[in-house]
Design a protein around this motif. Structure first.
Motif, PDB file in Angstrom:
ATOM      1  N   HIS A   1      51.925  50.321  41.027  1.00 14.26           N
ATOM      2  CA  HIS A   1      51.277  51.482  41.594  1.00 14.26           C
ATOM      3  C   HIS A   1      51.101  52.428  40.201  1.00 14.26           C
ATOM      4  CE1 HIS A   1      49.946  50.847  45.582  1.00 14.26           C
ATOM      5  NE2 HIS A   1      51.189  50.584  45.947  1.00 14.26           N
TER       6      HIS A   1
ATOM      7  N   THR B   1      41.658  45.733  43.601  1.00 13.31           N
ATOM      8  CA  THR B   1      40.899  46.541  44.272  1.00 13.31           C
ATOM      9  C   THR B   1      39.779  45.756  45.230  1.00 13.31           C
ATOM     10  OG1 THR B   1      41.101  48.305  42.466  1.00 13.31           O
ATOM     11  CG2 THR B   1      39.442  48.594  44.322  1.00 13.31           C
ATOM     12  N   PRO B   2      39.617  46.059  46.387  1.00 10.51           N
ATOM     13  CA  PRO B   2      38.548  45.445  47.195  1.00 10.51           C
ATOM     14  C   PRO B   2      37.203  45.526  46.561  1.00 10.51           C
ATOM     15  CG  PRO B   2      39.788  46.818  48.631  1.00 10.51           C
ATOM     16  CD  PRO B   2      40.057  47.321  47.342  1.00 10.51           C
TER      17      PRO B   2
ATOM     18  N   HIS C   1      39.990  42.585  51.404  1.00 10.69           N
ATOM     19  CA  HIS C   1      41.161  43.369  51.904  1.00 10.69           C
ATOM     20  C   HIS C   1      40.912  44.905  52.072  1.00 10.69           C
ATOM     21  CE1 HIS C   1      41.662  42.895  47.497  1.00 10.69           C
ATOM     22  NE2 HIS C   1      42.332  44.126  47.515  1.00 10.69           N
ATOM     23  N   ALA C   2      41.626  45.334  53.141  1.00 10.80           N
ATOM     24  CA  ALA C   2      41.363  46.812  53.567  1.00 10.80           C
ATOM     25  C   ALA C   2      41.553  47.737  52.345  1.00 10.80           C
ATOM     26  CB  ALA C   2      41.794  47.166  54.645  1.00 10.80           C
ATOM     27  N   HIS C   3      42.711  47.499  51.877  1.00 11.67           N
ATOM     28  CA  HIS C   3      43.266  48.769  50.854  1.00 11.67           C
ATOM     29  C   HIS C   3      43.628  48.041  49.517  1.00 11.67           C
ATOM     30  CE1 HIS C   3      43.739  51.239  54.309  1.00 11.67           C
ATOM     31  NE2 HIS C   3      44.409  50.249  54.913  1.00 11.67           N
ATOM     32  N   PRO C   4      43.523  48.832  48.254  1.00 11.84           N
ATOM     33  CA  PRO C   4      44.052  48.283  46.982  1.00 11.84           C
ATOM     34  C   PRO C   4      45.540  47.770  47.248  1.00 11.84           C
ATOM     35  CG  PRO C   4      42.859  50.532  46.792  1.00 11.84           C
ATOM     36  CD  PRO C   4      43.119  50.069  48.541  1.00 11.84           C
ATOM     37  N   THR C   5      45.790  46.783  46.444  1.00 11.87           N
ATOM     38  CA  THR C   5      47.011  46.107  46.832  1.00 11.87           C
ATOM     39  C   THR C   5      47.566  45.773  45.471  1.00 11.87           C
ATOM     40  OG1 THR C   5      46.391  45.128  48.789  1.00 11.87           O
ATOM     41  CG2 THR C   5      48.347  44.102  47.975  1.00 11.87           C
TER      42      THR C   5
ATOM     43  N   ARG D   1      51.790  43.739  51.334  1.00 13.99           N
ATOM     44  CA  ARG D   1      52.174  45.069  50.417  1.00 13.99           C
ATOM     45  C   ARG D   1      52.023  44.577  49.041  1.00 13.99           C
ATOM     46  NH1 ARG D   1      57.803  47.066  52.439  1.00 13.99           N
ATOM     47  NH2 ARG D   1      57.298  48.350  50.666  1.00 13.99           N
TER      48      ARG D   1
END
Length: 335
Positions: free
Chosen positions: A26, A33-34, A41-45, A196
């Motif tokens: 992070h 990023t999707p 995926h729903a969120h940047p991972t 995560r």
């Protein structure tokens, strides 16, 4: 006893290191990023999961297995693959550069195999082994498209190699395999849905090299004996995925090295399978492969019979792909 301690330490180290990697990813924006129809995926991972796994395996193996030259070469080869993937995660390497660096890492693993066994096979065996390593590294990279998919496939395969090592009394397989199984298990805690953290290319290239090393270690020798072809069957899921992807992309006139939605996991999702069902499917399929390989090693079935069972298993797999292979969407090189 040493294996149990190495396994436990790797689990603990991965559980500790992975949150650190999440924070670092992070901080330095090493994020997946999707975008498009593949990265949904729903969120940047964050990436860097592979770095956590490598750190745990390196520390545990050095601490409990000693500082042998072959282990240093093994860690150098897998570490080089991990660094190659990390650079690709951050900067996106060209296919030519990426494949060249992968070849260097795989070559180091071959040198490690010769060091641990004391056997340097003739050129044809070395060439076939290098090709297999390179192929598997990229197969694991390609199969890593869903939460916990690649790490589950790798964990089940490593359990198969461990069982094969116990059956054949191969102490190298069991002693080195223990921290790797522990690291994968610890990582899955963070990689399961909703993930995560992802393996990233750093992790998928690393795991591909690790699995290839174990697949070759069991049958490493001066000739193409039955053992040479037996252990690689344990990683059959990833190899089958690679073959089908290349065939489909070639048929659709898409570059084989670019991302596309023609993965078996995406096909299963199109058929309405939930994430849990897909993970359960690869776990079951991998376990069946492990059992078939062990049955062949115990001479309950022959190697040709094993290959026949594998071909029969391809029938439903092929039918699923045939029914759902309708998309021609192409994605950017970093998918």
């Amino acid at each position: 006893m040493v294996e149990v301690i190495a396994f436990s330490s790797a689990v603990i180290l991965t559980l500790i290191a992975t949150p650190i990697m999440i924070n670092l990813a992070h901080k330095f924006k090493i994020i997946d990023t999707p975008h498009g129809n593949l990265k949904t995926h729903a969120h940047p991972t964050p990436y860097l999961g592979g770095v956590a796994i490598f750190a745990a395996v390196a520390i545990s193996s050095i601490a409990f297995l000693g500082g042998s030259s072959w282990l240093a070469l093994f860690l150098a080869g897998t570490g080089f693959l991990c660094i190659t993937g990390l650079i690709d995660d951050i900067y996106t390497l060209t296919p030519a550069t990426k494949f060249t660096l992968q070849g260097a890492g795989c070559t180091t693993l071959l040198i490690s195999l010769s060091a641990v066994t004391g056997i340097t096979p003739p050129l044809p065996v070395l060439a076939a082994s290098l090709f297999f390593l390179f192929t598997l590294v990229n197969a694991i990279n390609l199969v890593d498209i869903m939460d916990a998919l690649a790490s589950t496939i790798a964990l089940v395969a490593m359990l198969g190699f461990m069982a094969l090592g116990i059956f054949s009394s191969n102490s190298i397989i069991t002693s080195l395999g223990a921290p790797i199984v522990g690291a994968l298990l610890g990582f899955l805690w963070y990689n399961r849905k909703p993930a995560r953290i992802y393996l990233g290319d750093a992790g998928s290239l690393l795991i591909g090299g690790v699995l290839g090393f174990f697949a070759l270690l069991y049958g490493w020798g001066p000739t193409f004996g039955p053992k040479f072809f037996l252990a690689p069957c344990i990683v059959g899921i990833a190899l089958i995925e690679l073959v089908y992807l290349m065939a489909i992309r070639t048929a659709k006139r898409l570059p084989v090295y670019l991302g596309s939605p023609h993965h078996f996991a995406i096909y299963l999702k199109k058929l309405g399978w939930a994430w849990e069902a897909i993970i359960g499917f690869v776990t079951l399929a991998g376990t069946i492969l492990n059992m078939l390989v062990l049955a062949c090693a115990a001479e309950f079935i022959s190697l040709p019979q094993l290959f026949i069972f594998l071909l029969l298993g391809l029938i439903p797999w092929t039918l699923i792909i045939y029914r759902t292979s309708t998309s021609t969407t192409q994605f950017p090189p970093n998918t």
